[in-house]
Design a protein around this motif. Structure first.
Motif, PDB file in Angstrom:
ATOM      1  N   UNK A  12       0.830  -1.208   0.000  1.00 55.96           N
ATOM      2  CA  UNK A  12       0.000   0.000   0.000  1.00 55.96           C
ATOM      3  C   UNK A  12       0.871   1.267   0.000  1.00 55.96           C
ATOM      4  N   UNK A  13       1.960   1.223   0.754  1.00 55.02           N
ATOM      5  CA  UNK A  13       2.876   2.363   0.793  1.00 55.02           C
ATOM      6  C   UNK A  13       3.508   2.592  -0.576  1.00 55.02           C
ATOM      7  N   UNK A  14       3.936   1.519  -1.227  1.00 53.59           N
ATOM      8  CA  UNK A  14       4.555   1.647  -2.543  1.00 53.59           C
ATOM      9  C   UNK A  14       3.582   2.248  -3.551  1.00 53.59           C
ATOM     10  N   UNK A  15       2.321   1.821  -3.494  1.00 54.61           N
ATOM     11  CA  UNK A  15       1.307   2.371  -4.398  1.00 54.61           C
ATOM     12  C   UNK A  15       1.060   3.854  -4.125  1.00 54.61           C
ATOM     13  N   UNK A  16       1.009   4.206  -2.845  1.00 52.16           N
ATOM     14  CA  UNK A  16       0.782   5.602  -2.477  1.00 52.16           C
ATOM     15  C   UNK A  16       1.943   6.484  -2.939  1.00 52.16           C
ATOM     16  N   UNK A  17       3.163   5.984  -2.762  1.00 52.63           N
ATOM     17  CA  UNK A  17       4.337   6.734  -3.206  1.00 52.63           C
ATOM     18  C   UNK A  17       4.335   6.908  -4.722  1.00 52.63           C
ATOM     19  N   UNK A  18       3.948   5.871  -5.438  1.00 51.68           N
ATOM     20  CA  UNK A  18       3.896   5.951  -6.899  1.00 51.68           C
ATOM     21  C   UNK A  18       2.858   6.980  -7.352  1.00 51.68           C
ATOM     22  N   UNK A  19       1.700   6.967  -6.678  1.00 58.71           N
ATOM     23  CA  UNK A  19       0.644   7.927  -7.029  1.00 58.71           C
ATOM     24  C   UNK A  19       1.087   9.361  -6.757  1.00 58.71           C
ATOM     25  N   UNK A  20       1.722   9.572  -5.606  1.00 59.65           N
ATOM     26  CA  UNK A  20       2.173  10.918  -5.261  1.00 59.65           C
ATOM     27  C   UNK A  20       3.279  11.382  -6.205  1.00 59.65           C
ATOM     28  N   UNK A  21       4.192  10.500  -6.559  1.00 55.42           N
ATOM     29  CA  UNK A  21       5.264  10.866  -7.485  1.00 55.42           C
ATOM     30  C   UNK A  21       4.697  11.262  -8.846  1.00 55.42           C
ATOM     31  N   UNK A  22       3.662  10.545  -9.290  1.00 54.49           N
ATOM     32  CA  UNK A  22       3.032  10.880 -10.568  1.00 54.49           C
ATOM     33  C   UNK A  22       2.349  12.247 -10.494  1.00 54.49           C
ATOM     34  N   UNK A  23       1.707  12.522  -9.360  1.00 54.58           N
ATOM     35  CA  UNK A  23       1.059  13.827  -9.190  1.00 54.58           C
ATOM     36  C   UNK A  23       2.092  14.956  -9.177  1.00 54.58           C
ATOM     37  N   UNK A  24       3.202  14.732  -8.512  1.00 54.26           N
ATOM     38  CA  UNK A  24       4.254  15.746  -8.477  1.00 54.26           C
ATOM     39  C   UNK A  24       4.848  15.970  -9.862  1.00 54.26           C
ATOM     40  N   UNK A  25       4.934  14.910 -10.666  1.00 51.96           N
ATOM     41  CA  UNK A  25       5.390  15.071 -12.046  1.00 51.96           C
ATOM     42  C   UNK A  25       4.393  15.914 -12.838  1.00 51.96           C
ATOM     43  N   UNK A  26       3.101  15.705 -12.593  1.00 52.82           N
ATOM     44  CA  UNK A  26       2.077  16.520 -13.250  1.00 52.82           C
ATOM     45  C   UNK A  26       2.178  17.976 -12.817  1.00 52.82           C
ATOM     46  N   UNK A  27       2.450  18.194 -11.530  1.00 58.62           N
ATOM     47  CA  UNK A  27       2.608  19.552 -11.026  1.00 58.62           C
ATOM     48  C   UNK A  27       3.802  20.234 -11.689  1.00 58.62           C
TER      49      UNK A  27
END
Length: 369
Positions: A12-27
């Motif tokens: 779950x942590x790995x998935x959350x980190x991946x999602x946040x990293x993708x959002x930061x890339x979008x930002x």
């Protein structure tokens, strides 16, 4: 109720980190994309972007502080870190993405838009660095977290989040004033360096015995007519060398140009209708021509500072023709700037207009000695 296994928690942590990293890339992608023409709001009552910015920045600071502490404390709490990362992904970073879209320069000025974008760029980079400190493998196989790594990123994040909270508090006018003050300070620094520079490379003792005597003149921050007359007489009596005479002309010009900064701040920026985090919808609709005019004035403040650096470089290199060319260009630009300042925000003449005419005459007169 069965409890989750350590492996499922890490997944779950790995998935959350991946999602946040993708959002930061979008930002980061949004920050590097030029603002488009403002689109009709998708919401009937869109939020005040300065309030959204301040609130999101305050929450980001709180959550990254918690994350840093969890990374440094043992044992490592996977679930708590996952909760923080999920909060960042679901609310805080999306809010900042909305700010980038809502904080359009046509309403909030190019100056504010660029300042916020630059600050968010630093935040996104440091947050990604902090996320790299999060262990994603179990138990003894997890790499040790160097204490300095999360602390360094957290310190930068604190500073930048505080800056964004401040943007909402001081508003458009405060951000613009802060920027213009900074440009004025840069010009002050350039003047001080030129004052200390000796075109002939003479020692301080030689200057005292018969040099260009700039030390006494360096105390003149805002010259008056009598100061200028004294300078002219001093130049003639000392029969300055060509490099010293050019230095004197440059200083005379820049000291008068420097008066533009406090005048712009007091007479135009401080009287600009402000937009802050507490402004209502009606307050957030300044006429487009006012916004463009304020941005142009800020542009002149930046341009004068940057061109002064170029002027100083030409002076130090003894490129007299280039110095003369840059002085003339600055004089022309000062006239253009004066025409922008000659009325208040309602298009009416005020008492400042008399000062402007005097200032412009002195700018032009300073080109001769």
């Amino acid at each position: 109720m069965p409890t989750a296994s350590p492996s499922s928690d890490l997944f779950a942590l790995q998935n959350s980190l991946a999602s946040l990293s993708a959002l930061l890339a979008s930002l980061q992608g949004a920050l590097h994309t030029a603002p488009e023409s403002p689109r009709p709001p998708q919401l009937a009552n869109p939020p005040n972007p300065l309030a959204l910015l301040s609130d999101a920045a305050a929450l980001l600071k709180a959550q990254t502080t918690k994350l840093s502490l969890l990374l440094l404390n043992k044992p490592f709490s996977v679930r708590e870190v996952t909760h923080i990362v999920s909060t960042l992904s679901k609310s805080i970073i999306p809010a900042l993405l909305s700010v980038v879209e809502l904080l359009h320069p046509s309403t909030y000025t190019v100056a504010v838009n660029e300042h916020v974008r630059g600050t968010l760029g630093i935040i996104s980079r440091e947050l990604l660095r902090l996320l790299k400190c999060v262990p994603t493998v179990p138990g003894p196989d997890a790499p040790a977290v160097a204490e300095a790594a999360p602390l360094a990123s957290t310190g930068v994040l604190w500073e930048q989040c505080d800056e964004l909270v401040s943007v909402g508090e001081i508003g458009v006018r405060g951000v613009v004033d802060k920027g213009v003050r900074g440009y004025g300070e840069l010009l002050d620094d350039a003047i001080a360096e030129i004052e200390e520079w000796d075109p002939d490379g003479e020692s301080d003792e030689d200057e005292d015995e018969g040099g260009d005597n700039q030390k006494g003149e360096a105390t003149v921050a805002t010259p008056t007519a009598s100061d200028e007359e004294a300078l002219e007489k001093g130049v003639r009596s000392l029969r300055l060398s060509a490099p010293h005479a050019l230095k004197a002309r440059v200083l005379k010009f820049l000291r008068i140009l420097r008066l533009f900064y406090p005048a712009l701040r007091k007479r135009r920026i401080e009287t600009y209708p402000n937009i802050t985090r507490t402004s209502t919808k009606d307050d957030m609709l300044p006429p487009p021509q006012q916004v463009r005019r304020l941005d142009e004035l800020v542009g002149f403040a930046k341009q004068f500072s940057e061109e002064t650096d170029e002027l100083a470089g030409a002076l130090y290199a003894h490129e007299s023709e280039e110095v003369e060319s840059k002085l003339r260009a600055l004089a022309v630009e000062s006239k253009q700037c004066a025409s922008l300042m000659e009325t208040d925000w309602k298009g009416q003449e005020d008492e400042f207009c008399t000062w402007l005419r005097t200032w412009q005459d002195r700018v032009g007169g300073s080109l001769t000695i």
